[in-house]
Design an enzyme around this catalytic site. Structure first.
Site, PDB file in Angstrom:
ATOM      1  N   HIS A  19      -2.743  -2.098 -11.765  1.00 58.09           N
ATOM      2  CA  HIS A  19      -2.692  -3.545 -11.550  1.00 58.09           C
ATOM      3  C   HIS A  19      -4.024  -4.022 -10.984  1.00 58.09           C
ATOM      4  O   HIS A  19      -4.971  -3.229 -10.829  1.00 58.09           O
ATOM      5  CB  HIS A  19      -1.499  -3.948 -10.674  1.00 58.09           C
ATOM      6  CG  HIS A  19      -1.493  -3.356  -9.294  1.00 58.09           C
ATOM      7  ND1 HIS A  19      -2.509  -3.524  -8.403  1.00 58.09           N
ATOM      8  CD2 HIS A  19      -0.570  -2.569  -8.662  1.00 58.09           C
ATOM      9  CE1 HIS A  19      -2.231  -2.896  -7.275  1.00 58.09           C
ATOM     10  NE2 HIS A  19      -1.064  -2.283  -7.406  1.00 58.09           N
ATOM     11  N   HIS A  22      -5.722  -2.073  -8.092  1.00 61.80           N
ATOM     12  CA  HIS A  22      -6.398  -0.841  -8.516  1.00 61.80           C
ATOM     13  C   HIS A  22      -7.721  -1.187  -9.205  1.00 61.80           C
ATOM     14  O   HIS A  22      -8.742  -0.522  -9.000  1.00 61.80           O
ATOM     15  CB  HIS A  22      -5.542  -0.056  -9.513  1.00 61.80           C
ATOM     16  CG  HIS A  22      -4.173   0.290  -9.015  1.00 61.80           C
ATOM     17  ND1 HIS A  22      -3.040   0.079  -9.756  1.00 61.80           N
ATOM     18  CD2 HIS A  22      -3.756   0.827  -7.850  1.00 61.80           C
ATOM     19  CE1 HIS A  22      -1.980   0.487  -9.078  1.00 61.80           C
ATOM     20  NE2 HIS A  22      -2.393   0.946  -7.908  1.00 61.80           N
ATOM     21  N   CYS A 139       7.526   7.519   5.027  1.00 58.88           N
ATOM     22  CA  CYS A 139       7.486   6.464   4.011  1.00 58.88           C
ATOM     23  C   CYS A 139       7.000   7.102   2.717  1.00 58.88           C
ATOM     24  O   CYS A 139       5.866   7.582   2.652  1.00 58.88           O
ATOM     25  CB  CYS A 139       6.549   5.328   4.421  1.00 58.88           C
ATOM     26  SG  CYS A 139       6.291   4.189   3.031  1.00 58.88           S
ATOM     27  N   CYS A 142       3.840   5.425   1.184  1.00 56.31           N
ATOM     28  CA  CYS A 142       2.539   5.848   1.741  1.00 56.31           C
ATOM     29  C   CYS A 142       2.373   7.354   1.662  1.00 56.31           C
ATOM     30  O   CYS A 142       1.283   7.856   1.888  1.00 56.31           O
ATOM     31  CB  CYS A 142       2.431   5.504   3.231  1.00 56.31           C
ATOM     32  SG  CYS A 142       2.561   3.781   3.631  1.00 56.31           S
ATOM     33  N   CYS A 161       8.410   0.423   6.839  1.00 57.81           N
ATOM     34  CA  CYS A 161       6.991   0.792   6.869  1.00 57.81           C
ATOM     35  C   CYS A 161       6.132  -0.474   6.961  1.00 57.81           C
ATOM     36  O   CYS A 161       6.404  -1.445   6.263  1.00 57.81           O
ATOM     37  CB  CYS A 161       6.687   1.559   5.584  1.00 57.81           C
ATOM     38  SG  CYS A 161       4.964   1.459   5.094  1.00 57.81           S
ATOM     39  N   HIS A 164       4.418  -1.061   3.280  1.00 61.65           N
ATOM     40  CA  HIS A 164       5.278  -1.361   2.127  1.00 61.65           C
ATOM     41  C   HIS A 164       6.445  -2.276   2.462  1.00 61.65           C
ATOM     42  O   HIS A 164       7.129  -2.774   1.572  1.00 61.65           O
ATOM     43  CB  HIS A 164       5.788  -0.053   1.507  1.00 61.65           C
ATOM     44  CG  HIS A 164       4.703   0.737   0.851  1.00 61.65           C
ATOM     45  ND1 HIS A 164       3.932   1.646   1.547  1.00 61.65           N
ATOM     46  CD2 HIS A 164       4.210   0.708  -0.402  1.00 61.65           C
ATOM     47  CE1 HIS A 164       3.029   2.162   0.731  1.00 61.65           C
ATOM     48  NE2 HIS A 164       3.173   1.606  -0.445  1.00 61.65           N
ATOM     49  N   LYS A 323       1.451 -10.925  -1.667  1.00 60.23           N
ATOM     50  CA  LYS A 323       0.972  -9.557  -1.772  1.00 60.23           C
ATOM     51  C   LYS A 323       1.375  -8.978  -3.138  1.00 60.23           C
ATOM     52  O   LYS A 323       2.486  -9.217  -3.605  1.00 60.23           O
ATOM     53  CB  LYS A 323       1.662  -8.777  -0.654  1.00 60.23           C
ATOM     54  CG  LYS A 323       1.078  -7.466  -0.364  1.00 60.23           C
ATOM     55  CD  LYS A 323       1.689  -6.958   0.931  1.00 60.23           C
ATOM     56  CE  LYS A 323       1.567  -5.459   0.974  1.00 60.23           C
ATOM     57  NZ  LYS A 323       2.259  -4.887   2.103  1.00 60.23           N
ATOM     58  N   LYS A 326       5.562  -4.745  -6.917  1.00 60.30           N
ATOM     59  CA  LYS A 326       6.352  -4.556  -8.130  1.00 60.30           C
ATOM     60  C   LYS A 326       7.472  -5.574  -8.235  1.00 60.30           C
ATOM     61  O   LYS A 326       7.851  -6.006  -9.312  1.00 60.30           O
ATOM     62  CB  LYS A 326       6.990  -3.170  -8.068  1.00 60.30           C
ATOM     63  CG  LYS A 326       6.299  -2.168  -8.910  1.00 60.30           C
ATOM     64  CD  LYS A 326       7.175  -0.953  -9.034  1.00 60.30           C
ATOM     65  CE  LYS A 326       6.237   0.232  -9.113  1.00 60.30           C
ATOM     66  NZ  LYS A 326       6.730   1.459  -8.623  1.00 60.30           N
TER      67      LYS A 326
HETATM   68  N1  MSP Z   1      -2.932   8.015  -4.177  1.00 60.80           N
HETATM   69  C1  MSP Z   1      -3.398   7.313  -3.032  1.00 60.80           C
HETATM   70  C2  MSP Z   1      -4.875   7.495  -2.856  1.00 60.80           C
HETATM   71  C3  MSP Z   1      -5.327   8.906  -2.719  1.00 60.80           C
HETATM   72  S1  MSP Z   1      -7.053   9.035  -2.584  1.00 60.80           S
HETATM   73  C4  MSP Z   1      -7.341  10.617  -2.199  1.00 60.80           C
HETATM   74  C5  MSP Z   1      -3.090   5.819  -3.190  1.00 60.80           C
HETATM   75  N2  MSP Z   1      -2.874   5.391  -4.420  1.00 60.80           N
HETATM   76  S2  MSP Z   1      -2.486   3.884  -4.810  1.00 60.80           S
HETATM   77  O1  MSP Z   1      -2.356   3.908  -6.224  1.00 60.80           O
HETATM   78  O2  MSP Z   1      -1.337   3.488  -4.071  1.00 60.80           O
HETATM   79  O3  MSP Z   1      -3.618   2.958  -4.330  1.00 60.80           O
HETATM   80  C6  MSP Z   1      -4.911   3.179  -4.696  1.00 60.80           C
HETATM   81  C7  MSP Z   1      -5.831   2.105  -4.201  1.00 60.80           C
HETATM   82  O4  MSP Z   1      -5.475   0.827  -4.701  1.00 60.80           O
HETATM   83  C8  MSP Z   1      -5.892   1.969  -2.687  1.00 60.80           C
HETATM   84  O5  MSP Z   1      -7.252   1.918  -2.280  1.00 60.80           O
HETATM   85  C9  MSP Z   1      -5.258   0.657  -2.422  1.00 60.80           C
HETATM   86  O6  MSP Z   1      -5.800   0.040  -1.300  1.00 60.80           O
HETATM   87  C10 MSP Z   1      -5.631  -0.094  -3.689  1.00 60.80           C
HETATM   88  N3  MSP Z   1      -4.764  -1.235  -3.843  1.00 60.80           N
HETATM   89  C11 MSP Z   1      -3.441  -1.253  -4.128  1.00 60.80           C
HETATM   90  N4  MSP Z   1      -3.017  -2.546  -4.055  1.00 60.80           N
HETATM   91  C12 MSP Z   1      -4.054  -3.348  -3.709  1.00 60.80           C
HETATM   92  C13 MSP Z   1      -4.247  -4.718  -3.591  1.00 60.80           C
HETATM   93  N5  MSP Z   1      -3.276  -5.567  -3.706  1.00 60.80           N
HETATM   94  N6  MSP Z   1      -5.502  -5.161  -3.363  1.00 60.80           N
HETATM   95  C14 MSP Z   1      -6.582  -4.321  -3.304  1.00 60.80           C
HETATM   96  N7  MSP Z   1      -6.418  -3.024  -3.414  1.00 60.80           N
HETATM   97  C15 MSP Z   1      -5.159  -2.501  -3.410  1.00 60.80           C
HETATM   98  O7  MSP Z   1      -3.082   5.116  -2.193  1.00 60.80           O
END
Ligand code: MSP
Length: 713
Positions: A19, A22, A139, A142, A161, A164, A323, A326
């Protein structure tokens, strides 16, 4: 020898498809890699997927798949998304000029290094990994344990959490390996103090130091309740335990940054580790700061390995104030689809990706939270892309063809030092210098501001020199030639400077100018070379790159982007300025709404002379950190930046209206020349202005991002 620059994204959980959040981290890292490559550094980019752990097991169960089948389905979605957003993996060196890797934690090359790291810790510090029992709240979102003091209670009294906002689950007593994290607090604090750029931006460094000050507890780093993970090396099933231990998913995942380079403990398989490791910049979101800035360096210290160069932490993006989640469809923005919508009828569809990259990087300073407001996106697209850069490209090329006959004119060295010609050259040199410095300091929004100063100056140059008037008078041909040459120089530099953020735009301009410069060969311009560094060019007319989004198309786009139930914004009024940061509602907001009708203002204080007012030195302050003051219900301790080169501590009686986290990054008004005051063993060096009392409390602030220290009169 070129300097290495190794930039990584977090590896993404495969329980979810990519999304916008990411995409943001990935685009930040990609931009930095492109920029450093242009500066001649040996850049290397890493992203990938995090495929083990309970979260993946549960997601797979829900879909009736094995964990391996789920990861095999979803991991390619991430890779394809990045490819669709213009990042090449297989032929990266050929196209971008630098290496780009995608690692999956289910690959052997990764598992092998994760095991090697574990074994090395056991070998170097045998006491650092020990068996003990734990029980506690977990959680799954996380993949982390929480103490009750770190959790919140929801309306029904259930522990949830803080990230989340979903209930945590109780993990019953289980034997696991623990990592002796408690041993590393001092070493980490010392490293952070000695390397002031280890955690950036500053506010996150303070957060980590605060966390370290609270003391570290040992960390459970293995599980036996499921088997979807990397088995702990040389660890047979223990009597009385259900299964073999698999590594805690964060121990496994963090290792990816090394495993993608090779084996750090094997000279033959690890030359890239030697070359790149110390230059590593881990781009992450603020929710995973602790894992990267505390756990990861502690594992590395224990294994005797050097630490990465930097943890570069960014804020969170919300969509229309909500925020990304999903459960809220309006926030589930698929980045590729959004880029496609933005491209519209552009002659170069990939500029839709550029538009998205530009908005995300320009809108919010890295580190702050951001809010994607669709009207703001359209407005910025029209102003900065359609109007500023799109127009510059179009008009310059049209004039080169019309008045230059497809040539680029000729530079007149004497004219170059006069009037608008000289000021354009000066602005261009400043743009190249400032943008370079800002990119080097990990501030892409400031870099773009600097580049846009050149773009706007170049548009102003066209208006000031009026090439169409010069073209009418054969006697002014040398002047026209110089103007066309200067315009080409401005276009050329624009193409070079925007390239890290707008690669498709750079390539399109390159094509129209007939430069034939491959992306991998483009270099950041030397500041003093404006107008003298042009390659052989044969300009041709451009086709529309960033077609303006008119009201009709804006209405259609907004209707598509905003689901019918949404009350976020009106689909027909593309005029609202974007909000620069997510500002959560202050806790007092609801009370304000309820009691508005009954409100009677307090009587006015006696009139004062202007001189009395002038004694007050009011300043804009940026809240860098905020925390509760122990045993003081109403007090918060704020760390505030007033642009003085040091931060002030200011105590404010606002704890009942504001959670500390909601204040970080907000601009407040500060009485800066108030005599310091001792309270609760702390010295307050100023006062924050707020309206109301405990029931209705609103912070006084400024409605634009005025720099910290700006005087308020
Ligand atoms: N798998 C772990 C990371 C392990 S690194 C050794 C993880 N994955 S995640 O898919 O949940 O998130 C990955 C990244 O996406 C994180 O840096 C997280 O902050 C970022 N984002 C997820 N949602 C976000 C927003 N709404 N805005 C900006 N970044 C966000 O955590």
């Amino acid at each position: 020898m070129t300097r290495p620059f190794y930039v990584t994204t977090p590896i993404y959980y495969v329980n979810d498809v990519p999304h916008l959040g990411h995409a943001y981290t990935t685009i930040v890292a990609d931009t930095l890699a492109r920029f450093h490559h242009m500066c001649g550094d040996d850049a290397r980019f890493l992203t990938g997927t995090d495929e083990h752990g309970q979260k993946i097991v549960e997601a797979a169960e829900k879909r009736g798949l094995s964990p391996q089948a789920l990861t095999d389905q979803v991991a390619p979605r991430f890779r394809e998304t990045w490819v669709d957003l213009g990042m090449r993996f297989d032929d990266a060196a050929e196209t971008h000029g630098f290496a780009r890797d995608f690692i999956r934690t289910t690959e052997d090359r990764h598992k092998q290094v994760a095991r090697a790291l574990w074994s090395k810790i056991q070998e170097k510090n045998p006491d650092d990994l020990y068996l003990a029992t734990y029980e506690g709240w977990y959680c799954v979102g996380c993949e982390a344990f929480y103490t009750e003091s770190q959790l919140k209670k929801d309306g029904g009294g259930e522990w949830v959490c803080p990230t989340h906002e979903r209930p945590v689950s109780w993990v019953a007593k289980e034997t696991s390996y623990f990592f002796r994290l408690s041993k590393y607090g001092d070493a980490l604090a010392e490293h952070i103090e000695k390397h002031p750029h280890f955690i950036q931006p500053e506010q996150y460094k303070n957060e980590v130091l605060g966390f370290l000050r609270g003391g570290l507890r040992d960390l459970s780093v293995s599980r036996t309740s499921f088997s979807w993970g990397i088995p702990v090396p040389e660890d047979p099933k223990h009597p009385g335990e259900a299964a073999r231990h698999v590594m805690y998913v964060w121990f496994d995942a963090l290792t990816n940054y090394l495993s993608a380079l090779g084996d750090p403990f094997d000279a033959e398989r690890g030359p890239d580790v030697v070359r790149y490791w110390k230059s590593a910049v881990h781009t992450i979101g603020k929710d995973i700061l602790r894992f990267h800035a505390v756990y990861w360096p502690a594992f590395l210290l224990s294994a005797g390995l050097p630490l990465p160069r930097m943890i570069l932490c960014h804020g969170w993006w919300a969509i229309g104030g909500r925020k990304i989640s999903k459960s809220i469809p309006a926030t589930r923005v698929a980045p590729v689809a959004l880029a496609h919508d933005l491209a519209g009828s552009s002659s170069v569809p990939a500029t839709g990706i550029d538009a998205l990259r530009y908005f995300l990087l320009r809108e919010t300073p890295l580190g702050n939270d951001g809010d994607l407001i669709y009207e703001g996106l359209i407005e910025r697209y029209n102003a900065d892309l359609a109007n500023d850069v799109g127009n510059l490209i179009n008009r310059s090329l049209t004039m080169l063809v019309r008045f230059g006959g497809g040539g680029i004119g000729a530079r007149d060295a004497a004219l170059a030092t006069t009037g608008p010609h000289a000021s354009l050259a000066r602005v261009a040199a400043e743009a190249a210098r400032d943008a370079r410095m800002s990119f080097e300091n990990f501030a892409p929004s400031r870099a773009l501001e600097a580049i846009w100063r050149l773009v706007r100056e170049a548009n102003a140059y066209i208006a000031a020199t009026e090439p169409w008037t010069l073209a009418k008078d054969p006697a002014r041909k040398p002047e026209l030639d110089h103007v066309l040459h200067t315009l080409t120089a401005a276009l050329w530099w624009t193409r070079l400077l925007v390239a890290p953020v707008l690669p498709a735009t750079a390539a399109a301009v390159d094509g129209w100018l007939g430069a034939g410069l491959a992306e991998r060969d483009a270099r950041w311009p030397a500041e003093d070379a404006f107008g003298t560094d042009l390659p052989a060019l044969s300009p041709q007319a451009a086709t529309p790159l960033f077609p303006r989004i008119d009201e009709k198309r804006a209405a259609l786009l907004l209707e598509k982007w905003l689901p019918p139930e949404s009350t976020v914004s009106s689909p027909t009024a593309p005029s609202v300025r974007p909000q620069p940061t997510v500002r959560p509602e202050p806790a007092g907001a609801q009370a304000a709404a309820v009691s508005k009708d009954a409100f009677t203002p307090a009587p006015l204080a006696p009139t004062i002379a202007y001189d009395d007012f002038a004694k007050l030195d009011l300043r804009v302050g940026l809240v860098v950190a905020a925390r509760a003051v122990p045993k003081a219900k109403k007090l918060l301790e704020l760390t505030v930046d007033l642009g003085e080169g040091r931060h002030r501590t200011i105590l404010a009686g606002i704890a009942e209206a504001f959670a500390p986290d909601t204040l970080v990054n907000r601009r407040v008004l500060v009485v800066a020349n108030l005599a310091p005051r001792e309270m609760r063993g702390l010295t307050s060096e100023g006062m924050i202005l707020a309206a109301g009392d405990d029931a209705i409390l609103a912070l006084a602030t400024v409605d634009a991002d005025a720099p910290p220290g700006t005087r308020v009169k």
